[in-house]
Design a protein around this motif. Structure first.
Motif, PDB file in Angstrom:
ATOM      1  N   VAL A 190     105.957  11.329 -29.195  1.00  9.62           N
ATOM      2  CA  VAL A 190     105.486  10.179 -29.962  1.00  9.62           C
ATOM      3  C   VAL A 190     104.848   9.206 -28.975  1.00  9.62           C
ATOM      4  CG1 VAL A 190     106.127   8.278 -31.476  1.00  9.62           C
ATOM      5  CG2 VAL A 190     107.247  10.502 -31.733  1.00  9.62           C
ATOM      6  N   ARG A 210     109.792   4.250 -39.148  1.00 14.08           N
ATOM      7  CA  ARG A 210     109.008   4.569 -37.940  1.00 14.08           C
ATOM      8  C   ARG A 210     109.917   5.031 -36.807  1.00 14.08           C
ATOM      9  NH1 ARG A 210     106.564  -0.324 -38.689  1.00 14.08           N
ATOM     10  NH2 ARG A 210     107.648  -1.251 -36.935  1.00 14.08           N
ATOM     11  N   GLU A 211     110.952   4.248 -36.564  1.00 12.27           N
ATOM     12  CA  GLU A 211     111.854   4.563 -35.453  1.00 12.27           C
ATOM     13  C   GLU A 211     112.617   5.855 -35.705  1.00 12.27           C
ATOM     14  OE1 GLU A 211     114.189   1.023 -34.829  1.00 12.27           O
ATOM     15  OE2 GLU A 211     112.377  -0.185 -34.517  1.00 12.27           O
ATOM     16  N   GLY A 212     113.041   6.075 -36.948  1.00  9.05           N
ATOM     17  CA  GLY A 212     113.760   7.306 -37.273  1.00  9.05           C
ATOM     18  C   GLY A 212     112.886   8.531 -37.111  1.00  9.05           C
ATOM     19  N   SER A 217     110.293   8.781 -35.231  1.00 14.77           N
ATOM     20  CA  SER A 217     110.019   8.930 -33.798  1.00 14.77           C
ATOM     21  C   SER A 217     111.182   9.581 -33.070  1.00 14.77           C
ATOM     22  CB  SER A 217     109.712   7.568 -33.173  1.00 14.77           C
ATOM     23  OG  SER A 217     108.515   7.048 -33.711  1.00 14.77           O
ATOM     24  N   LEU A 218     112.399   9.202 -33.420  1.00 16.48           N
ATOM     25  CA  LEU A 218     113.575   9.820 -32.791  1.00 16.48           C
ATOM     26  C   LEU A 218     113.684  11.297 -33.146  1.00 16.48           C
ATOM     27  CD1 LEU A 218     116.290   7.050 -33.215  1.00 16.48           C
ATOM     28  CD2 LEU A 218     115.326   7.902 -31.073  1.00 16.48           C
ATOM     29  N   GLN A 263     107.626   0.313 -42.506  1.00 18.57           N
ATOM     30  CA  GLN A 263     109.070   0.090 -42.378  1.00 18.57           C
ATOM     31  C   GLN A 263     109.529   0.514 -40.981  1.00 18.57           C
ATOM     32  OE1 GLN A 263     110.752   2.262 -45.657  1.00 18.57           O
ATOM     33  NE2 GLN A 263     110.068   0.760 -47.147  1.00 18.57           N
ATOM     34  N   ALA A 264     110.015  -0.464 -40.219  1.00 16.65           N
ATOM     35  CA  ALA A 264     110.413  -0.211 -38.828  1.00 16.65           C
ATOM     36  C   ALA A 264     111.477   0.880 -38.730  1.00 16.65           C
ATOM     37  CB  ALA A 264     110.919  -1.505 -38.187  1.00 16.65           C
ATOM     38  N   LEU A 265     112.449   0.859 -39.618  1.00 18.75           N
ATOM     39  CA  LEU A 265     113.514   1.855 -39.568  1.00 18.75           C
ATOM     40  C   LEU A 265     112.963   3.265 -39.772  1.00 18.75           C
ATOM     41  CD1 LEU A 265     116.545   2.302 -39.263  1.00 18.75           C
ATOM     42  CD2 LEU A 265     116.756   2.002 -41.732  1.00 18.75           C
ATOM     43  N   GLU A 283     103.958   3.970 -32.230  1.00 20.68           N
ATOM     44  CA  GLU A 283     104.627   3.606 -33.481  1.00 20.68           C
ATOM     45  C   GLU A 283     103.913   2.366 -33.987  1.00 20.68           C
ATOM     46  OE1 GLU A 283     108.858   3.027 -33.122  1.00 20.68           O
ATOM     47  OE2 GLU A 283     109.070   4.746 -31.805  1.00 20.68           O
ATOM     48  N   ASP A 330     103.869   3.563 -40.243  1.00 23.10           N
ATOM     49  CA  ASP A 330     104.681   3.252 -41.426  1.00 23.10           C
ATOM     50  C   ASP A 330     105.035   1.781 -41.344  1.00 23.10           C
ATOM     51  OD1 ASP A 330     107.081   3.041 -43.253  1.00 23.10           O
ATOM     52  OD2 ASP A 330     106.660   5.179 -43.451  1.00 23.10           O
TER      53      ASP A 330
END
Length: 137
Positions: A29, A14-16, A18-19, A10-12, A32, A8
């Motif tokens: 995961v 991707r990180e969301g 993944s969490l 958008q970093a936010l 990313e 994705d």
């Protein structure tokens, strides 16, 4: 353990993702990535890097369906299932993704448990659609 690559721009997001997904006991995961070229580079180096790829439909430069087409054409040895993901879906987007070889389609309005279930379904060989994607069809 199902190994996931999240793609994705958008970093936010991707990180969301993944969490949320990484908290599941059977999901891991492993990557990313911000775009299609990064995904293709990962898989060129290791075709077995991921079991399931969450691929955003709208990526800068080349949309997810184009990236999926490149993946399937250039790297037929990659067995990973591809689950398309987008914020705003249309029936034509879903049909186009499935015709290109996507193993499922999830709208970003899905909850974490629904997304995890879609990942598991795609991994198991079932065409996985979120409830809102199924309604659009």
């Amino acid at each position: 353990m199902i190994r996931l690559a999240v793609v994705d721009d958008q970093a936010l997001v991707r990180e969301g993702l993944s969490l949320i997904l990484g908290a599941q006991p059977d999901l891991e995961v492993v990557a990313e990535l911000p775009d299609g070229p990064a995904l293709l580079e990962l898989l060129a180096g290791d075709p077995l890097a991921a079991d399931v790829i969450l691929l955003d439909l709208y990526l800068p430069g080349a949309d997810g369906v184009r990236v999926l087409g490149q993946l399937r054409a250039r790297m037929p040895e990659v067995p990973a299932k591809v689950l398309m993901l987008t914020t705003v879906g249309r029936a034509s987007d879903i049909q186009r993704a499935l015709a290109a070889g996507a193993d499922g389609f999830v709208l970003k309005d899905a909850g974490g448990s629904e997304l995890a279930a879609a990942v598991r379904g795609a991994h198991a060989g079932v065409t996985a659609l979120s409830a809102s994607a199924a309604e659009l069809l």
